[in-house]
Design an enzyme around this catalytic site. Structure first.
Site, PDB file in Angstrom:
ATOM      1  N   CYS A  65     -80.142 -31.680   5.186  1.00 25.02           N
ATOM      2  CA  CYS A  65     -81.304 -31.150   5.709  1.00 25.02           C
ATOM      3  C   CYS A  65     -82.640 -31.146   4.697  1.00 25.02           C
ATOM      4  CB  CYS A  65     -81.061 -29.627   6.228  1.00 25.02           C
ATOM      5  SG  CYS A  65     -82.377 -28.879   6.908  1.00 25.02           S
ATOM      6  N   CYS A  69     -83.699 -24.003   1.962  1.00 28.06           N
ATOM      7  CA  CYS A  69     -83.210 -22.572   2.039  1.00 28.06           C
ATOM      8  C   CYS A  69     -82.249 -22.436   0.671  1.00 28.06           C
ATOM      9  CB  CYS A  69     -82.634 -22.405   3.257  1.00 28.06           C
ATOM     10  SG  CYS A  69     -83.462 -22.934   4.688  1.00 28.06           S
ATOM     11  N   CYS A  72     -78.239 -22.153   1.350  1.00 32.36           N
ATOM     12  CA  CYS A  72     -77.579 -23.165   2.380  1.00 32.36           C
ATOM     13  C   CYS A  72     -76.853 -24.499   1.531  1.00 32.36           C
ATOM     14  CB  CYS A  72     -78.733 -23.718   3.229  1.00 32.36           C
ATOM     15  SG  CYS A  72     -77.723 -24.827   4.455  1.00 32.36           S
ATOM     16  N   CYS A 109     -72.185 -21.768  20.329  1.00 33.78           N
ATOM     17  CA  CYS A 109     -73.292 -21.879  19.531  1.00 33.78           C
ATOM     18  C   CYS A 109     -73.325 -23.031  18.784  1.00 33.78           C
ATOM     19  CB  CYS A 109     -73.801 -20.557  18.452  1.00 33.78           C
ATOM     20  SG  CYS A 109     -73.577 -19.108  19.254  1.00 33.78           S
ATOM     21  N   CYS A 140     -76.106 -21.518  23.114  1.00 34.45           N
ATOM     22  CA  CYS A 140     -77.053 -21.162  21.939  1.00 34.45           C
ATOM     23  C   CYS A 140     -77.119 -22.285  21.027  1.00 34.45           C
ATOM     24  CB  CYS A 140     -76.471 -20.130  21.159  1.00 34.45           C
ATOM     25  SG  CYS A 140     -77.725 -19.465  19.906  1.00 34.45           S
ATOM     26  N   CYS A 200     -82.254 -15.228  19.609  1.00 34.21           N
ATOM     27  CA  CYS A 200     -81.249 -14.548  18.341  1.00 34.21           C
ATOM     28  C   CYS A 200     -81.796 -14.624  17.096  1.00 34.21           C
ATOM     29  CB  CYS A 200     -80.046 -15.535  18.477  1.00 34.21           C
ATOM     30  SG  CYS A 200     -78.636 -15.076  17.389  1.00 34.21           S
ATOM     31  N   ARG A 272     -74.886  -8.590  15.483  1.00 34.01           N
ATOM     32  CA  ARG A 272     -73.663  -9.419  15.236  1.00 34.01           C
ATOM     33  C   ARG A 272     -73.466  -9.538  13.752  1.00 34.01           C
ATOM     34  NH1 ARG A 272     -74.670 -14.780  16.997  1.00 34.01           N
ATOM     35  NH2 ARG A 272     -74.236 -13.929  18.930  1.00 34.01           N
TER      36      ARG A 272
HETATM   37  S1  SF4 Z   1     -80.174 -23.106   6.635  1.00 32.27           S
HETATM   38 FE1  SF4 Z   1     -79.590 -25.150   5.697  1.00 32.27          FE
HETATM   39  S2  SF4 Z   1     -79.510 -26.145   7.527  1.00 32.27           S
HETATM   40 FE2  SF4 Z   1     -80.796 -24.570   8.072  1.00 32.27          FE
HETATM   41  S3  SF4 Z   1     -82.837 -25.270   7.629  1.00 32.27           S
HETATM   42 FE3  SF4 Z   1     -82.309 -24.164   5.923  1.00 32.27          FE
HETATM   43  S4  SF4 Z   1     -81.234 -25.908   4.722  1.00 32.27           S
HETATM   44 FE4  SF4 Z   1     -81.447 -26.479   6.589  1.00 32.27          FE
END
Ligand code: SF4
Length: 333
Positions: A65, A69, A72, A109, A140, A200, A272
């Site tokens: 990705c 984040c 993650c 989901c 979802c 959500c 949740r």
């Molecule tokens: S949480 Fe992970 S998968 Fe989702 S947008 Fe952020 S880096 Fe990408």
């Protein structure tokens, strides 16, 4: 003091006044017994207090990705050792959805590690929504940012919910994510709402944020024109290789206070208990259910992280006398 706070809750829950950090913090700071007594009373007034909605989350496209984040393992910015995959094939998604239904899930989901879906991916997503829905499951998706047109396309396919977490407060957000803004998140939530898809949205505790940041996250959600129908509250699972790999644990009492506050501020929403349940004792989860949590993810994985698994969850729900919420019951709520 308690009477004043109760009046604030009833007034704000009635939609007359927007929440402020101050009014929400007054509730959060109540003696613990007063707080969870009040939140449980609200919970009972709006939901069957002895049922829990079960969802299953499947990663339909893992890793690689472009977002950063901090929590993650799927971010291409992190050396988590995860191999990026292509979008799953429809047949595989459907067979996993069938297994989820057999395990008692009523909502399926599907998550993809994207900044946003590309136009070439939209037809496959539409087919997945239609196929999973035809099994009698709620659908979802969590696919990143959506344009108004994409939200319309997925709404037309019958998508029931779209997950897009705001993660934390607006103030703390840039400490966790720099590749998109807090406003970007709110914009996608508005597109989803305008398309008629249920929202959500929640966040994560344990990323180094303050108590006020946690409360402010709930203030933002509760003050949306329509609060999210579903509010996932995650406890950070520090993922190896991620920027937050060494984050410290969350105090369980502080976590339960946030669950109670979410229930009081958004009395009609499902709250949740999401990631982090493997690190929670049964007693902590029981208190979360008492405080107002009424939805969990089942199965032994949650995207790339561990989840308690069906045996442990069945045992816990049975010992607590909690029943899975049926699709019919959800319609009545
Ligand atoms: S949480 Fe992970 S998968 Fe989702 S947008 Fe952020 S880096 Fe990408």
């Amino acid at each position: 003091m308690l009477e004043t706070v109760v009046a604030v809750v009833e007034q704000s829950a009635g939609g007359q006044d927007p929440w402020t950090l101050g009014t929400a913090r007054d509730l959060y700071d109540l003696p613990f017994n007063d707080l969870i007594y009040r939140s449980h009373t609200f919970h009972r007034a709006n939901f069957d207090a002895n049922s829990v909605q079960l969802s299953k989350l499947l990663n339909i496209k893992t890793g690689g990705c472009p977002e950063d984040c901090g929590y993650c393992s799927q971010s291409a910015h992190h050396a988590s050792g995860l191999t990026a995959s292509k979008l799953m094939k429809l047949d595989d998604v459907v067979s996993e959805a069938l297994k989820a239904k057999e395990s008692g899930a009523t909502r399926y989901c599907m998550g993809a590690a994207w900044r946003s879906p590309k136009p070439r991916d939209e037809p496959a997503i539409v087919e997945m929504v239609k196929a999973v829905k035809s099994l009698g499951l709620e659908t979802c998706m969590t696919l990143g940012m959506l344009s108004p047109q994409q939200a319309e396309t997925f709404a037309d396919a019958g998508l029931d919910y779209y997950n897009h977490n705001i993660d934390t407060s607006e103030r703390f957000y840039p400490e966790v994510i720099t590749s998109r803004t807090f406003d970007d998140r709110l914009e996608t939530l508005a597109h989803v709402r305008e398309a008629g898809i249920k929202v959500c949205s929640g966040g994560i505790l344990g990323m180094g944020e303050s108590v006020d940041d946690r409360i402010d996250m709930l203030v933002t959600l509760a003050n949306l024109p329509v609060p999210p129908e579903s509010v996932p509250i995650n406890m950070l699972i520090p993922m190896p290789g991620s920027r937050l790999a060494n984050a410290g644990p969350v105090d369980p009492i502080e976590f339960i206070r946030i669950i109670a506050l979410a229930r009081l501020m958004m009395p009609a929403s499902s709250v949740r208990l999401t990631a982090g349940r493997t690190a929670m004792s049964d007693e902590m989860q029981a208190l979360c259910f008492f405080a107002g949590a009424n939805s969990i993810f089942i199965g032994d994985t949650l995207l790339t992280a561990a989840n308690p698994g069906n045996d442990r969850d069945s045992s816990l729900l049975s010992r607590l006398g909690l029943r899975p919420t049926s699709v019919e019951m959800q319609g009545e709520l």
